[in-house]
Design an enzyme around this catalytic site. Sequence first.
Site, mmCIF file in Angstrom:
data_model
loop_
_atom_site.group_PDB
_atom_site.id
_atom_site.type_symbol
_atom_site.label_atom_id
_atom_site.label_comp_id
_atom_site.label_asym_id
_atom_site.label_seq_id
_atom_site.Cartn_x
_atom_site.Cartn_y
_atom_site.Cartn_z
ATOM 1 N N ARG A 1 17.750 -14.025 1.470
ATOM 2 C CA ARG A 1 18.536 -13.183 0.566
ATOM 3 C C ARG A 1 19.985 -13.628 0.494
ATOM 4 N NH1 ARG A 1 15.706 -7.249 1.486
ATOM 5 N NH2 ARG A 1 14.352 -7.495 -0.332
ATOM 6 N N LYS B 1 -2.420 -1.052 0.113
ATOM 7 C CA LYS B 1 -2.715 0.191 -0.601
ATOM 8 C C LYS B 1 -2.760 0.065 -2.116
ATOM 9 C CE LYS B 1 -0.582 3.279 2.759
ATOM 10 N NZ LYS B 1 0.668 4.033 2.952
ATOM 11 N N GLY C 1 7.356 -8.287 -0.308
ATOM 12 C CA GLY C 1 7.878 -8.724 0.988
ATOM 13 C C GLY C 1 6.855 -9.487 1.803
ATOM 14 N N GLY D 1 10.485 -3.715 -3.922
ATOM 15 C CA GLY D 1 10.341 -2.469 -4.680
ATOM 16 C C GLY D 1 10.855 -2.586 -6.103
HETATM 17 P P1 ADP Z 1 3.626 -6.926 -0.258
HETATM 18 O O1 ADP Z 1 4.710 -6.604 0.758
HETATM 19 O O2 ADP Z 1 3.483 -8.389 -0.491
HETATM 20 O O3 ADP Z 1 3.796 -6.133 -1.527
HETATM 21 P P2 ADP Z 1 1.835 -4.997 0.926
HETATM 22 O O4 ADP Z 1 2.973 -4.414 1.697
HETATM 23 O O5 ADP Z 1 1.257 -4.195 -0.177
HETATM 24 O O6 ADP Z 1 2.225 -6.449 0.381
HETATM 25 O O7 ADP Z 1 0.609 -5.294 1.892
HETATM 26 C C1 ADP Z 1 0.724 -6.152 3.004
HETATM 27 C C2 ADP Z 1 -0.147 -5.687 4.127
HETATM 28 O O8 ADP Z 1 -1.485 -5.500 3.724
HETATM 29 C C3 ADP Z 1 -0.179 -6.692 5.254
HETATM 30 O O9 ADP Z 1 0.493 -6.158 6.371
HETATM 31 C C4 ADP Z 1 -1.674 -6.897 5.526
HETATM 32 O O10 ADP Z 1 -1.980 -6.927 6.888
HETATM 33 C C5 ADP Z 1 -2.301 -5.704 4.859
HETATM 34 N N1 ADP Z 1 -3.692 -5.941 4.505
HETATM 35 C C6 ADP Z 1 -4.190 -6.903 3.717
HETATM 36 N N2 ADP Z 1 -5.537 -6.863 3.684
HETATM 37 C C7 ADP Z 1 -5.912 -5.837 4.477
HETATM 38 C C8 ADP Z 1 -7.178 -5.285 4.858
HETATM 39 N N3 ADP Z 1 -8.326 -5.802 4.407
HETATM 40 N N4 ADP Z 1 -7.172 -4.224 5.694
HETATM 41 C C9 ADP Z 1 -6.008 -3.715 6.140
HETATM 42 N N5 ADP Z 1 -4.798 -4.187 5.818
HETATM 43 C C10 ADP Z 1 -4.738 -5.232 4.985
HETATM 44 MG MG MG Z 2 4.931 -4.957 2.108
#
Ligand code: ADP
Ligand code: MG
Length: 397
Positions: A37, A198, A352, A375
Amino acid sequence: MFAKKTVRDVEVRGKRVLVRVDFNVPLADGIVTDDTRIRAALPTIRYLIDHGARVILVSHLGRPKGAPDPAFSLRPVRAVLAQLLGRNVHFIGSVVGPDVTTAVERMVDGEVVMLENLRFEPGEKANDPAFARQLAALADIYVDDAFGAAHRAHASTEGVTHYLPAYAGMLLAREVETLSAMLADPARPFAAILGGSKVSDKFGVIDRLLDVVDTLIVGGGMCFTFLAAKGVDIGTSIVEAEWVEPAKKMLDKASERGVGLLLPVDFVVADRFAEDAECRIVGREEIPGDWMGLDIGPTTIELFKTAISDARTIFWNGPMGVFEMKPYQAGTREVALAVARNSRAVSVVGGGDSVAALKKFDLEERVTFVSTGGGASMKLLEGAPLPGVEALLDQDS
Ligand code: ADP
Ligand code: MG
């Protein structure tokens, strides 16, 4: 495309410029562990220095409780910034008050001063007009380069624009331009890859992307809510029960719009959520009742790779599995590799954890654009207004 005035649209020489940056970096024992950043803000800071501005940098860091807290001091960032810029950066241990006023009065053209964490002041998050006015009083113009904070209407992102002419910094402009252009006029086919833990976090994004993409690839934890919506037995995999119905609607929307929706066909399943769990590969109809899917399986990887290699625009957000643990990282790694290898496509990665995964596999330089705003990128993709961007001067004003 970008309808706001930028730092290039104003004479900055000899002016005091209040620059809102996003230096919300990870710290461990007072050391900056990832300087992405800080680097991302360099083009705007260098531009201002080169054009003889007096640069006053402000940022938040972490979540202090509206009062000074040494654990969240921006002081460690000063040293990193000074090194990257190859010049002195003067740090003031407060955000407003006599020390700041005096330091700013003494500034000369091309000098850089950095103030303490904005969130040490309760007026920052409250978007208190009195605090915003105090910030504004330090400068002649305001430049917002904190894309990662643009979805929040705080004193330093929104409030201050009521008292100073407000311009976009180069990073903010590039983020907004890249993400907007991707939605407005993508080279086709356009494939979006979504994962992460999620559905609820990203529902607005899924909905909007279904209006635009040709292919939607869904992996990660969120795919189980979609599979539940299709009646698949998902064992103990992560699922959001209240999002099963909405997920069903999204499946319908995809088929109505002719969007190819790809869901995993096999998984790496484990008997518990742990690095040393027992694990095996199963087809998606064969997930044992007391096991959970923690990564996409090899057949799915091939399926996803094919769709990715055919695309001319790729957006990726959300890991395909629990990539933090070695046994469940292949899906994320292979998808990241497929994105990196498709050199004919415009590839944009946001989020992230997705960016962390890209770095882990050393592929950051091999995609077209890495979005620094988690976000804020999601909000923009949802089509929600970003207060920090809305508040800037319009190009035709
Ligand atoms: P980003 O930060 O890239 O937007 P998220 O915060 O939505 O991504 O999701 C990242 C998390 O999702 C990671 O910590 C990863 O461990 C978790 N994750 C991915 N696949 C699974 C799964 N099958 N079951 C549980 N957690 C998962
Ligand atoms: Mg995340």
